[in-house]
Design a protein around this motif. Structure first.
Motif, PDB file in Angstrom:
ATOM      1  N   ALA A   1       0.965  -1.190   0.255  1.00 44.88           N
ATOM      2  CA  ALA A   1       0.254   0.110  -0.219  1.00 44.88           C
ATOM      3  C   ALA A   1       1.163   1.016  -0.200  1.00 44.88           C
ATOM      4  N   GLY A   2       0.240   2.736  -0.594  1.00 44.12           N
ATOM      5  CA  GLY A   2       1.060   3.688  -0.266  1.00 44.12           C
ATOM      6  C   GLY A   2       1.611   4.619   0.254  1.00 44.12           C
ATOM      7  N   ALA A   3       0.775   3.638   1.180  1.00 44.05           N
ATOM      8  CA  ALA A   3       0.595   4.601   2.703  1.00 44.05           C
ATOM      9  C   ALA A   3       2.035   4.166   3.980  1.00 44.05           C
ATOM     10  N   VAL A   4       1.846   2.622   3.392  1.00 44.31           N
ATOM     11  CA  VAL A   4       3.373   2.270   4.476  1.00 44.31           C
ATOM     12  C   VAL A   4       4.519   2.729   3.465  1.00 44.31           C
ATOM     13  N   LEU A   5       4.304   2.740   2.392  1.00 42.74           N
ATOM     14  CA  LEU A   5       5.327   2.648   1.106  1.00 42.74           C
ATOM     15  C   LEU A   5       6.000   4.366   1.930  1.00 42.74           C
ATOM     16  N   ALA A   6       4.765   5.520   1.843  1.00 42.90           N
ATOM     17  CA  ALA A   6       5.080   6.244   2.584  1.00 42.90           C
ATOM     18  C   ALA A   6       5.650   6.886   3.842  1.00 42.90           C
ATOM     19  N   ALA A   7       5.205   6.186   4.719  1.00 35.60           N
ATOM     20  CA  ALA A   7       5.661   6.037   5.959  1.00 35.60           C
ATOM     21  C   ALA A   7       7.560   4.713   6.064  1.00 35.60           C
ATOM     22  N   PHE A   8       7.906   4.532   5.205  1.00 37.57           N
ATOM     23  CA  PHE A   8       9.166   3.847   5.346  1.00 37.57           C
ATOM     24  C   PHE A   8      10.466   4.941   5.896  1.00 37.57           C
ATOM     25  N   PRO A   9      10.990   4.619   7.099  1.00 37.95           N
ATOM     26  CA  PRO A   9      12.158   5.605   7.555  1.00 37.95           C
ATOM     27  C   PRO A   9      12.828   5.834   6.392  1.00 37.95           C
ATOM     28  N   MET A  10      13.121   6.920   5.621  1.00 37.66           N
ATOM     29  CA  MET A  10      13.803   7.606   4.568  1.00 37.66           C
ATOM     30  C   MET A  10      15.381   6.990   4.953  1.00 37.66           C
ATOM     31  N   ALA A  11      15.894   7.463   6.438  1.00 36.22           N
ATOM     32  CA  ALA A  11      17.133   7.398   7.044  1.00 36.22           C
ATOM     33  C   ALA A  11      17.179   5.825   6.773  1.00 36.22           C
ATOM     34  N   ILE A  12      16.384   4.976   7.047  1.00 37.85           N
ATOM     35  CA  ILE A  12      16.728   3.435   6.706  1.00 37.85           C
ATOM     36  C   ILE A  12      16.795   3.346   5.210  1.00 37.85           C
ATOM     37  N   LEU A  13      16.003   3.394   4.465  1.00 33.80           N
ATOM     38  CA  LEU A  13      16.711   3.829   2.995  1.00 33.80           C
ATOM     39  C   LEU A  13      17.138   4.047   2.654  1.00 33.80           C
ATOM     40  N   GLY A  14      18.362   5.570   3.019  1.00 33.90           N
ATOM     41  CA  GLY A  14      18.927   5.430   2.990  1.00 33.90           C
ATOM     42  C   GLY A  14      20.761   4.686   3.374  1.00 33.90           C
ATOM     43  N   VAL A  15      20.780   4.018   4.469  1.00 35.38           N
ATOM     44  CA  VAL A  15      21.150   2.257   4.672  1.00 35.38           C
ATOM     45  C   VAL A  15      21.550   1.754   3.434  1.00 35.38           C
ATOM     46  N   LEU A  16      20.276   1.079   3.350  1.00 35.32           N
ATOM     47  CA  LEU A  16      19.983  -0.173   1.744  1.00 35.32           C
ATOM     48  C   LEU A  16      20.885   0.853   1.360  1.00 35.32           C
ATOM     49  N   LEU A  17      20.807   2.192   0.342  1.00 32.03           N
ATOM     50  CA  LEU A  17      21.011   2.356  -0.837  1.00 32.03           C
ATOM     51  C   LEU A  17      22.532   2.243  -0.675  1.00 32.03           C
ATOM     52  N   VAL A  18      23.469   2.913   0.276  1.00 32.66           N
ATOM     53  CA  VAL A  18      24.205   2.551   0.364  1.00 32.66           C
ATOM     54  C   VAL A  18      25.215   1.123   0.240  1.00 32.66           C
ATOM     55  N   VAL A  19      24.376   0.095   0.818  1.00 31.26           N
ATOM     56  CA  VAL A  19      24.832  -0.931   0.434  1.00 31.26           C
ATOM     57  C   VAL A  19      24.795  -1.645  -0.613  1.00 31.26           C
TER      58      VAL A  19
END
Length: 367
Positions: A297-315
């Motif tokens: 769902a879009g609401a869940v995706l919008a609530a995903f922590p951006m900082a955690i997303l940054g960590v994933l992109l680093v890896v």
């Protein structure tokens, strides 16, 4: 407990713990990129996951082995960092699919790679890695403490030998945090309509991204994967055949809301390393993606922590950068890889690709 099914003489399907762990090994690079794409663009995440689920199953059954189905990393990376809009990404995916289908049919894959040169392809990989790393830093600055905590988790798990599993752990933590914030989504079947997130737009940026991606795809997803099919699974699958199947995938998936997808040598090696030996791994992973598509769902995706997303992109960026330099053995090629990567970061990936190709030809004529 393992359940096996034999189809013909070569195509075995096995459903076991090792096939499941092999499937999860392939999802390590797919899910972070897909989640990042959904969080930073107008793409429909349920449709993207639906595409991955369907084609994991299709090619697992067709080839009878755990062939990888991954995002086209150059195009996805450029979309995540904002260089390509979704409309341009869709156009690039269709263009890439048409070219791959044509060159595979004509048997031109090997010739195309020789024209470009492997150092240039690796340089494009490095450029995308650097762009993703830059985006990761920007996302992490929103909540540095969370980003640092995520990096610590990844680092500790990597030290004890669970580097790939660490990505799934961090992704899971981010998903739980998103669900706690937005609530549990209700299952919903994605509607099958043409271009649900917007019509494609052919622009200069889309053409440049297509050319850069094709260089990576021919080298890594077609030729290198064909070699690994023989080395790891004793299967004689040509690079041209893989090119045709990637072309079909893009041309079928993108109009229905999917993203450009390819086979990948890294994903195939990852599945093998984690125990996958048959197309059963693809079926299991495909079913998992289809299940996620029902609750993305879009609401869940919008609530995903951006900082955690940054960590994933680093890896992801570090892994892509490592892969760019891994096969480089001489100083001239190393300089070309680094040059293409830097020009792609500070300027434009398409321009870097063209300049790198010219430089490759000039250097190859010298003694």
């Amino acid at each position: 407990m393992a359940y096996s099914l034999r189809v013909g003489t070569e195509f075995d399907l096995e459903f076991s713990v090792s096939e499941l762990t092999g499937a999860l090994g392939d999802s390590v690079t797919v899910l972070p990129l897909v989640v990042a794409l959904g969080a930073t663009t107008s793409v429909s995440l349920p449709h993207v996951l639906l595409g991955f689920g369907v084609f994991q199953i299709v090619w697992g059954l067709y080839y009878g082995m755990p062939l990888s189905v991954e995002p086209m990393k150059a195009l996805i990376g450029l979309a995540i960092v904002g260089t390509l809009s979704y409309a341009e990404l869709a156009a690039a995916g269709i263009l890439a699919g048409g070219v791959l289908l044509a060159v595979g049919h004509l048997g031109l894959v090997g010739r195309l790679q020789r024209v470009v040169g492997e150092p240039v392809i690796r340089g494009v990989q490095l450029a995308v890695a650097l762009l993703l790393l830059e985006a990761a830093v920007d996302l992490s600055l929103g909540n540095p403490s969370v980003a640092v905590a995520g990096l610590v988790v990844v680092g500790l798990l990597a030290l004890v030998g669970y580097c790939q599993a660490s990505v799934l752990v961090v992704l899971g933590v981010g998903g739980i945090a998103a669900v706690v914030t937005a609530g549990i989504p209700s299952p919903a079947v994605p509607q099958l309509t043409l271009f649900p997130a917007g019509m494609p737009s052919v622009t200069a940026a889309a053409l440049e991204g297509t050319v850069a991606q094709l260089g990576m795809t021919v080298g890594n997803a077609a030729i290198a994967t064909a070699l690994l099919c023989g080395e790891l699974y004793d299967r004689d699958i040509s690079a041209d055949e893989l090119s045709r199947s990637m072309g079909v995938t893009c041309l079928a998936a993108v109009p229905l809301g999917g993203v450009p997808m390819c086979h990948g040598s890294g994903g195939l090696a990852g599945k093998y390393a984690f125990g996958a030996r048959t197309g059963g791994a693809n079926v299991l992973l495909g079913v998992g993606y289809l299940a996620l598509a029902l609750v993305a769902a879009g609401a869940v995706l919008a609530a995903f922590p951006m900082a955690i997303l940054g960590v994933l992109l680093v890896v992801v960026a570090l892994e892509l950068g490592r892969a760019a330099f891994a096969p480089v053995s001489d100083g001239r090629s190393l300089a070309l890889v680094a040059g293409v990567g830097i020009v792609g970061l500070v300027g434009n990936v398409g321009v870097a690709f063209v300049l790198g190709t010219v430089a490759f030809w000039s250097l190859s004529r010298r003694p």
